[in-house]
Design a protein around this motif. Sequence first.
Motif, PDB file in Angstrom:
ATOM      1  N   ASP A  87     -12.075   5.754   2.756  1.00 58.23           N
ATOM      2  CA  ASP A  87     -11.900   5.776   3.928  1.00 58.23           C
ATOM      3  C   ASP A  87     -11.261   6.876   5.069  1.00 58.23           C
ATOM      4  OD1 ASP A  87     -11.708   3.030   3.085  1.00 58.23           O
ATOM      5  OD2 ASP A  87      -9.549   2.769   2.702  1.00 58.23           O
ATOM      6  N   LEU A  88     -11.259   8.321   3.889  1.00 57.58           N
ATOM      7  CA  LEU A  88     -11.230   9.458   4.716  1.00 57.58           C
ATOM      8  C   LEU A  88     -12.358  10.123   4.320  1.00 57.58           C
ATOM      9  CD1 LEU A  88      -7.352   9.139   2.913  1.00 57.58           C
ATOM     10  CD2 LEU A  88      -7.989   9.349   4.988  1.00 57.58           C
ATOM     11  N   PRO A  89     -12.144  11.058   5.395  1.00 56.95           N
ATOM     12  CA  PRO A  89     -12.797  12.547   5.527  1.00 56.95           C
ATOM     13  C   PRO A  89     -12.544  13.194   4.319  1.00 56.95           C
ATOM     14  CG  PRO A  89     -11.700  12.949   7.058  1.00 56.95           C
ATOM     15  CD  PRO A  89     -11.146  11.675   7.040  1.00 56.95           C
ATOM     16  N   ASP A  90     -13.345  14.530   3.670  1.00 53.03           N
ATOM     17  CA  ASP A  90     -13.210  14.752   3.010  1.00 53.03           C
ATOM     18  C   ASP A  90     -13.435  16.352   3.472  1.00 53.03           C
ATOM     19  OD1 ASP A  90     -12.892  16.379  -0.087  1.00 53.03           O
ATOM     20  OD2 ASP A  90     -14.829  15.890  -0.833  1.00 53.03           O
ATOM     21  N   PRO A  91     -12.186  16.982   3.659  1.00 59.34           N
ATOM     22  CA  PRO A  91     -11.327  17.225   3.179  1.00 59.34           C
ATOM     23  C   PRO A  91     -10.610  16.329   3.967  1.00 59.34           C
ATOM     24  CG  PRO A  91     -11.546  18.677   4.313  1.00 59.34           C
ATOM     25  CD  PRO A  91     -12.556  19.237   4.408  1.00 59.34           C
ATOM     26  N   ALA A  92      -9.395  15.480   4.101  1.00 57.91           N
ATOM     27  CA  ALA A  92      -8.555  14.468   4.304  1.00 57.91           C
ATOM     28  C   ALA A  92      -7.718  15.507   5.726  1.00 57.91           C
ATOM     29  CB  ALA A  92      -7.372  13.710   3.688  1.00 57.91           C
ATOM     30  N   THR A  93      -7.855  15.222   7.136  1.00 54.52           N
ATOM     31  CA  THR A  93      -6.386  16.074   7.984  1.00 54.52           C
ATOM     32  C   THR A  93      -5.576  15.382   8.020  1.00 54.52           C
ATOM     33  OG1 THR A  93      -7.534  14.355   9.111  1.00 54.52           O
ATOM     34  CG2 THR A  93      -8.807  16.419   8.819  1.00 54.52           C
ATOM     35  N   PRO A  94      -4.961  15.648   8.827  1.00 55.96           N
ATOM     36  CA  PRO A  94      -3.015  14.626   9.023  1.00 55.96           C
ATOM     37  C   PRO A  94      -3.162  13.955   9.686  1.00 55.96           C
ATOM     38  CG  PRO A  94      -2.839  17.361   9.061  1.00 55.96           C
ATOM     39  CD  PRO A  94      -4.363  17.174   8.909  1.00 55.96           C
ATOM     40  N   GLY A  95      -4.300  13.940  10.996  1.00 59.31           N
ATOM     41  CA  GLY A  95      -4.343  12.532  12.224  1.00 59.31           C
ATOM     42  C   GLY A  95      -5.267  11.726  11.307  1.00 59.31           C
ATOM     43  N   SER A  96      -5.736  12.170  10.182  1.00 60.94           N
ATOM     44  CA  SER A  96      -7.289  11.201   9.496  1.00 60.94           C
ATOM     45  C   SER A  96      -6.257  10.558   8.749  1.00 60.94           C
ATOM     46  CB  SER A  96      -8.507  11.009   9.051  1.00 60.94           C
ATOM     47  OG  SER A  96      -7.530  12.388   7.469  1.00 60.94           O
ATOM     48  N   VAL A  97      -5.224  11.121   8.034  1.00 58.35           N
ATOM     49  CA  VAL A  97      -3.712   9.791   7.124  1.00 58.35           C
ATOM     50  C   VAL A  97      -3.492   9.722   8.518  1.00 58.35           C
ATOM     51  CG1 VAL A  97      -2.416  10.479   5.448  1.00 58.35           C
ATOM     52  CG2 VAL A  97      -3.898  11.787   5.260  1.00 58.35           C
ATOM     53  N   ALA A  98      -2.166   9.919   9.081  1.00 57.58           N
ATOM     54  CA  ALA A  98      -1.460   9.765   9.987  1.00 57.58           C
ATOM     55  C   ALA A  98      -2.223   8.188  10.706  1.00 57.58           C
ATOM     56  CB  ALA A  98      -0.932  10.445  10.502  1.00 57.58           C
ATOM     57  N   ALA A  99      -3.655   8.560  10.993  1.00 55.33           N
ATOM     58  CA  ALA A  99      -4.156   7.102  11.667  1.00 55.33           C
ATOM     59  C   ALA A  99      -4.553   6.104   9.960  1.00 55.33           C
ATOM     60  CB  ALA A  99      -5.850   7.588  12.461  1.00 55.33           C
ATOM     61  N   LEU A 100      -4.988   5.856   9.495  1.00 55.74           N
ATOM     62  CA  LEU A 100      -5.247   5.950   8.429  1.00 55.74           C
ATOM     63  C   LEU A 100      -3.331   4.783   8.387  1.00 55.74           C
ATOM     64  CD1 LEU A 100      -6.995   3.774   6.371  1.00 55.74           C
ATOM     65  CD2 LEU A 100      -6.888   5.765   4.263  1.00 55.74           C
ATOM     66  N   GLY A 101      -2.648   6.128   7.621  1.00 52.51           N
ATOM     67  CA  GLY A 101      -0.879   5.303   7.666  1.00 52.51           C
ATOM     68  C   GLY A 101      -1.098   4.137   8.125  1.00 52.51           C
ATOM     69  N   ALA A 102      -0.664   4.050   9.657  1.00 57.40           N
ATOM     70  CA  ALA A 102      -0.610   3.446  10.601  1.00 57.40           C
ATOM     71  C   ALA A 102      -1.725   1.917  10.420  1.00 57.40           C
ATOM     72  CB  ALA A 102      -1.056   4.428  11.829  1.00 57.40           C
ATOM     73  N   GLU A 103      -2.670   1.855   9.869  1.00 59.81           N
ATOM     74  CA  GLU A 103      -3.495   0.801   9.714  1.00 59.81           C
ATOM     75  C   GLU A 103      -1.863  -0.215   8.731  1.00 59.81           C
ATOM     76  OE1 GLU A 103      -7.628   0.708   9.100  1.00 59.81           O
ATOM     77  OE2 GLU A 103      -7.897   2.149  10.410  1.00 59.81           O
ATOM     78  N   HIS A 104      -2.251   0.875   7.431  1.00 57.33           N
ATOM     79  CA  HIS A 104      -1.481   0.289   7.108  1.00 57.33           C
ATOM     80  C   HIS A 104       0.108  -0.142   6.689  1.00 57.33           C
ATOM     81  CE1 HIS A 104      -4.954   0.131   3.742  1.00 57.33           C
ATOM     82  NE2 HIS A 104      -5.520   1.118   5.090  1.00 57.33           N
ATOM     83  N   GLY A 105       0.802   0.339   7.690  1.00 60.90           N
ATOM     84  CA  GLY A 105       2.111   0.497   8.234  1.00 60.90           C
ATOM     85  C   GLY A 105       3.015   1.213   7.412  1.00 60.90           C
ATOM     86  N   ALA A 106       2.048   2.535   6.690  1.00 63.12           N
ATOM     87  CA  ALA A 106       3.196   3.404   6.448  1.00 63.12           C
ATOM     88  C   ALA A 106       2.832   4.586   6.221  1.00 63.12           C
ATOM     89  CB  ALA A 106       2.565   2.888   4.527  1.00 63.12           C
ATOM     90  N   VAL A 107       3.553   5.270   6.801  1.00 63.30           N
ATOM     91  CA  VAL A 107       2.753   6.911   6.954  1.00 63.30           C
ATOM     92  C   VAL A 107       3.358   7.645   6.302  1.00 63.30           C
ATOM     93  CG1 VAL A 107       2.235   8.843   8.646  1.00 63.30           C
ATOM     94  CG2 VAL A 107       1.983   6.678   9.396  1.00 63.30           C
ATOM     95  N   PRO A 108       2.370   8.458   5.773  1.00 60.40           N
ATOM     96  CA  PRO A 108       2.983   9.148   4.205  1.00 60.40           C
ATOM     97  C   PRO A 108       3.862  11.106   4.805  1.00 60.40           C
ATOM     98  CG  PRO A 108       1.164   9.427   4.150  1.00 60.40           C
ATOM     99  CD  PRO A 108       1.361   8.415   5.299  1.00 60.40           C
TER     100      PRO A 108
END
Length: 288
Positions: free
Chosen positions: A258-279
Amino acid sequence: MTDTTLPKPIAGLSDIADRYDLFVVDQWGVLHDGAKPHAGAVEALTRLKATGAPVALLSNSGKRVADSYRRLEKLGFDRSLYDLCVTSGEQVHRGLRDRADPFYAALGPKFVMFAWDPDRGIVDGLGYQEVAEVDEADFIICAGTDRPSLAEYEPVLRRALDRGLPLTCANPDRVSVQPDGSLKICPGAIAELYETMGGTVRWHGKPGRDAYDAIRAETGIRDGAGLGIGDSLAHDIAGAAGAGMDGLFITGGIHRADLPDPATPGSVAALGAEHGAVPAYYSAGFTW
């Protein structure tokens, strides 16, 4: 808690370990893949334990804690590398044993069980009787999956719903990563389907608060800063947040596609928002 807008990438746990008084670490997808430890995981756990802060392993396993101890030892994670282990399967066992919770107090003696294998440690010695069909059962224990697809559970769940059977879920994960990298349906997917159909479900494990409270009570770190480490945003990271802890998201686990390789702060934040939990932080793997 860390006050950030975007998650911070870290090279390894050594970047942040000195900020925390308690570490809660997921097993599957973080420490190992069920067949072998992930690269650097044994060293990382060794170094984490050497900080002096309590290290608790928290797993959404549908089996009892003793099974985790055996598995971890076999995979090279010595018992000295962590302070305690908690599993959702153990929580179900205690619920069935103590019957203090109104859900468990109301259960009849007969159950149908969905499981990975013949192991019935979750109910052994408790006086319940396993039956083969939901038409004979008083409740369902959902601790594993024994059918290849979710659709194959629908007919049996409809019969259970018609009879008003409650279901206790010993593993709330929806999918898990297999050693070959593929995803397999987990008991949480069955429980979620049953709840969507209108069935009564008692959930255990992450992201629920009970296990985190038990860990804080047993370690004595009730108010210290804690870090929850895991590869599931909806379970590990959301669970940590709900327990007032920061989250370290391991991107190489179930969300790696679900993430680009390597992941970026923006991609992690967006995916976290989809799942209701931003690390608070993210890293490709559980390394020091």
